[in-house]
Enzyme design. Sequence first.
Site, PDB file in Angstrom:
ATOM      1  N   PHE A 194      -6.500  -0.811 -12.988  1.00 15.68           N
ATOM      2  CA  PHE A 194      -7.401  -1.756 -12.543  1.00 15.68           C
ATOM      3  C   PHE A 194      -7.742  -2.372 -11.422  1.00 15.68           C
ATOM      4  CE2 PHE A 194      -3.152  -2.464 -12.378  1.00 15.68           C
ATOM      5  CZ  PHE A 194      -3.022  -3.480 -11.272  1.00 15.68           C
ATOM      6  N   LYS A 220     -11.081  -6.295  -2.327  1.00 11.75           N
ATOM      7  CA  LYS A 220     -10.396  -5.661  -3.241  1.00 11.75           C
ATOM      8  C   LYS A 220     -10.184  -7.001  -4.953  1.00 11.75           C
ATOM      9  CE  LYS A 220      -6.677  -3.904   0.125  1.00 11.75           C
ATOM     10  NZ  LYS A 220      -4.995  -4.112  -0.384  1.00 11.75           N
ATOM     11  N   GLY A 228      -8.430   2.018  -9.671  1.00 10.02           N
ATOM     12  CA  GLY A 228      -7.618   2.449  -9.929  1.00 10.02           C
ATOM     13  C   GLY A 228      -7.182   2.212 -11.694  1.00 10.02           C
ATOM     14  N   ASP A 238       6.684  -2.940   2.672  1.00  7.40           N
ATOM     15  CA  ASP A 238       5.591  -1.159   2.136  1.00  7.40           C
ATOM     16  C   ASP A 238       5.636  -0.803   3.206  1.00  7.40           C
ATOM     17  OD1 ASP A 238       4.923   0.405  -0.377  1.00  7.40           O
ATOM     18  OD2 ASP A 238       3.920  -0.599  -0.676  1.00  7.40           O
TER      19      ASP A 238
END
Length: 549
Positions: free
Chosen positions: A285, A306, A283, A407
């Site tokens: 960052f 990640k 992405g 989410d």
Amino acid sequence: MKFSRWALIITLVNVLLYVEKCSASLNLYLRTQEVQRLLGVPAEMYYIRDDLISLHALNFTIQLTPKINDLYFTWENTGGTKIPYSLEINTSNSAVIPKTDVNISTTGSVPSVTQTFMVAVACSGLVEEEVQISINLNLTFPNDNTNTLKFSRRKTCLDENIKNYVEINTLPQFTNPSSIFFIAICCAVILISILVIFITINFLRYKKIRSTESGASEPTNTTTTTFLAALPRNSVNASSYGSFRRMPSYSLIDDRSKDLQERITELTIQRFRVRLSSIILEGTFGRVYQGSYINEEEKEETVIIKTVADHASQIQISLLLQEGMAMYSLNHKNILSILRVSIEDHTTPYLLYPFDNNKNLKIFLQKCKVSSEGVHHTLTTQEVVHMALQIIKAMQYLHKKHLLHKDLAARNCVVDEKLNVQVTDNALSRDLFPSDYHCLGDNENRPVKWLALESLVHKSFACASDIWSFGVLLWELTTLAQQPYIEIDPFEMAAYLKDGYRLAQPINCPDELFAVMAYCWAMSAEERPTFTQLHVCLQEFYTQLTKYV
Ligand SMILES: *[C@@H]1O[C@H](CO)[C@@H](O)[C@H](O)[C@H]1NC(C)=O
Ligand SMILES: *[C@@H]1O[C@H](CO)[C@@H](O)[C@H](O)[C@H]1NC(C)=O
Ligand SMILES: *[C@@H]1O[C@H](CO)[C@@H](O)[C@H](O)[C@H]1NC(C)=O
Ligand SMILES: *[C@@H]1O[C@H](CO)[C@@H](O)[C@H](O)[C@H]1NC(C)=O
């Protein structure tokens, strides 16, 4: 009212110019230990530095774990001119946090020597809820300008009396006649509700089609930018990295109440054990790599890593850690929880997850659209239901652990070739899937189109709001991850839902499955099913499907 990239950049430039300059010299900040305790990053966080107020830091709502009962602020006024202040603390629910306290006077002048004060925000332990805490500070600068600073915190409180919480993940057992009778009644009630909702939705769809035909809703082009991606870096003092020590492991008694720092410490491994091999997702960052790590038994394990790029800000790093730790210590075959963390001085943290040839579900679904022969391919209903059932099991487990996902979406799940699905946390999703998140005027970047009405409007979350998102996820599964409500402006979403509009039935989606989705989007939270009910329903449907195949 959309955040175009330029509007965003201009806003940020304005913010960067900070506000208010006057003759005193005031500092207000969180000390390194405090930031480390709250956010897991060893750095100071300045709200005011040499009279300059950082709106960016003020806007950042810090999420507090149940165990954090005190907040420490440090301030000093070295300018020689008196700066009167007044202070007030407000919580959104006084039943959950009955008493807030501060160990300085609520009105006075900012001291000329460095002082740390404490704000106490202990939970009552009687109610389980997420509470908004706002600490309002008025400062009167020498030029008679009063500035109101609002520090926002969000705290999850637990009900300490719940010892034998109902096991929501055990399916009803067909043991004795009375329980069969009970289950029969439940099923009948569910069926009737589904029917009623189904009819309502069909009616609404009909209404919607009519209003679209009459040109009532104009399709809008949804260009979005992630807010976080564009945040200025170094607005928080990044130069003062402390050293990160490896501390002894803690036992796993009360995992959920551990603060972030303890969780991170427990999972920390040295950087030399980790090797990045190839980048999977990238992405602005955020970065997701495939790689490996040498475990304690000196064996090499394949992992997903990640992390963020070097230019990421302190806040982006904190968010990565906070969100990445959400599924800490969970153990369920349908949940992908964090395995290890690696934090070294002056580098960005690595979050390690087990890798079992699993891919991001959203990307997997989108790739399904075109199979190897270049023909259109859809998942069978049976496959969709099989995947949905696994997500339901994961959610039952989460809710049993008193955790809300908040989410739930295809982007926050992974899937392997055998269609085994795992639900995971949302760390980096805002950056990797920017068009799934929107800012509605405030600086919070939220998954607007997955949110239940009450979460969208009042920011309130409960099991029933996860159910709503599950409905949208089911819709994603049946549409191969199309964007929900593509034609609706995020700012219009609340009104649109209030008017009774919902997602339309996807082509090829059986009525039974659509009825389940529609049931999840009931306006009032009480009318929505629970994951247990959904489990029973979909299991039944799955059995029927396999019978005929
Ligand atoms: C902070 O929030 C206010 C109001 O919510 C908004 O106007 C402002 O742009 C935000 N600033 C930053 C730096 O996020
Ligand atoms: C700060 O000032 C505002 C208006 O200027 C006022 O409404 C508010 O009550 C004040 N807060 C405190 C803590 O004094
Ligand atoms: C305290 O917060 C609640 C909800 O967040 C709000 O309704 C109320 O007006 C606030 N009270 C004060 C004195 O700011
Ligand atoms: C407030 O309490 C904290 C913790 O007990 C202490 O470190 C701090 O010095 C106190 N501040 C004042 C002004 O008494």
